[in-house]
Enzyme design. Sequence first.
Site, PDB file in Angstrom:
ATOM      1  N   GLY A 205       0.934  -1.100  -0.034  1.00 53.44           N
ATOM      2  CA  GLY A 205      -0.506   0.147   0.134  1.00 53.44           C
ATOM      3  C   GLY A 205       1.002   1.320   0.307  1.00 53.44           C
ATOM      4  O   GLY A 205       2.118   1.304  -0.396  1.00 53.44           O
ATOM      5  N   VAL A 207       3.394   4.197   1.127  1.00 59.31           N
ATOM      6  CA  VAL A 207       3.970   5.173   1.997  1.00 59.31           C
ATOM      7  C   VAL A 207       3.309   5.750   3.566  1.00 59.31           C
ATOM      8  O   VAL A 207       3.552   4.623   4.384  1.00 59.31           O
ATOM      9  CB  VAL A 207       5.002   6.437   1.544  1.00 59.31           C
ATOM     10  CG1 VAL A 207       6.431   6.611   2.380  1.00 59.31           C
ATOM     11  CG2 VAL A 207       5.786   5.328   0.768  1.00 59.31           C
ATOM     12  N   GLY A 210       1.851   2.673   5.160  1.00 57.29           N
ATOM     13  CA  GLY A 210       3.301   1.661   5.665  1.00 57.29           C
ATOM     14  C   GLY A 210       3.749   2.671   6.885  1.00 57.29           C
ATOM     15  O   GLY A 210       4.319   1.894   7.955  1.00 57.29           O
ATOM     16  N   GLU A 228       5.340  -3.392   1.229  1.00 53.78           N
ATOM     17  CA  GLU A 228       6.582  -3.324   0.329  1.00 53.78           C
ATOM     18  C   GLU A 228       4.599  -1.785  -0.282  1.00 53.78           C
ATOM     19  O   GLU A 228       3.570  -1.367  -0.945  1.00 53.78           O
ATOM     20  CB  GLU A 228       5.692  -4.564  -1.538  1.00 53.78           C
ATOM     21  CG  GLU A 228       5.714  -4.014  -2.259  1.00 53.78           C
ATOM     22  CD  GLU A 228       5.382  -5.086  -3.661  1.00 53.78           C
ATOM     23  OE1 GLU A 228       5.206  -4.506  -4.526  1.00 53.78           O
ATOM     24  OE2 GLU A 228       5.281  -6.105  -3.441  1.00 53.78           O
ATOM     25  N   CYS A 262       2.674   0.570  -8.707  1.00 52.92           N
ATOM     26  CA  CYS A 262       4.219   1.166  -8.005  1.00 52.92           C
ATOM     27  C   CYS A 262       5.565   1.261  -8.481  1.00 52.92           C
ATOM     28  O   CYS A 262       5.814   2.217  -8.137  1.00 52.92           O
ATOM     29  CB  CYS A 262       4.356  -0.343  -6.716  1.00 52.92           C
ATOM     30  SG  CYS A 262       4.622  -1.220  -7.249  1.00 52.92           S
TER      31      CYS A 262
END
Length: 459
Positions: A205, A207, A210, A228, A262
């Site tokens: 997902g 930044v 995360g 990730e 991404c």
Amino acid sequence: MAESWKNVSPGDLSVSLPEVVAGDVTKAVERAHSVAPGWAQVSLHDRIQMMRTAQASLTGAKEELARGITIETGKPLIEAQGEVGAVIAKIDFTIADAEAHLEDRSDLGGPQVAVVRQRARGPAAVIGPFNFPLHLGHGANVAHLLAGNPVIYKPSPLAANVAARYGELMAPHFPFHVFQILQGGGNEGEALCLAPKVRAVCFTGSVPVGRTLAQKLAGDLSKDVALELGGNNSLIVCADADLDKAAAAAADGACLTAGQRCNATSRVIVEHRVAGDFMPRFLSALQEYEPGDPMLTTTKLGPLISADAVERYERLCDRMKGTWLLPGGIEPVVAGKRGHYVRPAAIKRQDDGHSDPESFVPIVSVFIAADLNDAVRLQSATPFGLTASIFTRSESTFRRLGEQIEVGNLYANLPTTFSPSSLPFGGWRDSGNGRPGGRGFIRFTTREQAVQFTGFTAK
């Protein structure tokens, strides 16, 4: 009362999908915890056989799954078919990794008889994204299951229906509750990851989410966390590059999945000596990506996932400063269907773009580099470190630049979206902690235990 929602197809807003109800996190975790000891005792051979039968079920439903991805997320059908193919192939790669990594190792050359064992961790939480609703979560699911860990897979709520069908195909091939689908949004995802009985987390997902998750999990030292996160990926065009190939790769990397990857190409960095020759090629290649009905196999550019994504596209177009080379625009109706369609856009930048967020839309920033050292400077300006591509005919140039670029995945004369399942895939810096996604993830699904045998007088 549990939350519920209905998704609509981003490629045709008149298509409403079945209602989805959020699951009970506590019950899912308790079920996984209760079956963990028994699943860990099942032999690797038997776990592989179960996985093979699951693979056969997925193979039999590959067209159904591809269409489900396209309807629910707007990913063009040709891409969705590729995703399902990767899902099926991922099982072969991961079984090979499991056979190499999970068996006990002995004859280690020490003074006593010893063995190194790989012990299952326990229940694993896998949080999946909408852009690869099956493939990205599936890689972690397969690795954890082969390692002896029960899995709770929480897909993106934007891809809940196709993920539910995936779960129906997978779960019957394993003991009850060894593989579960848990529907829900951010609250359910966070509660699942923080649950004390969950012993491994794989999150794909943004930044900010995360980073917050990593901070909240930092105190649980025995819980393995794989992140990730986002990317803001550069494609560098050196003066000796094949400009036609570079232009095509840059356009492809920017427009696949409507830029919602991404590893999408968000930054094109061109040596000034060839900028004049490269730019017409690049803009021409971008214009080949016309918004179209994602259900047609000829469509190369489908819709964005939601109205919020369209608003983000508009905000970025308003915010970015520079010279617009290709202005883009919103297309509310394509092929007679209302949807979240936009056109690719390109802007020539004067700054270095260091504060740019991950865009997740088909907007490309173009930077003109004075020389190759300047190209590396521009690439390194962003805090992300997922993928980068260098287009050059010189191997020595590629190696010299590559040694200065901090990314988890570096490609020569290939799109930033290359990322095959046969290779590891994980980001550095703000793009993650280098663990999830690709080949070799099996290494993070177990705990390593060194066992020394000595001093016995009886069996």
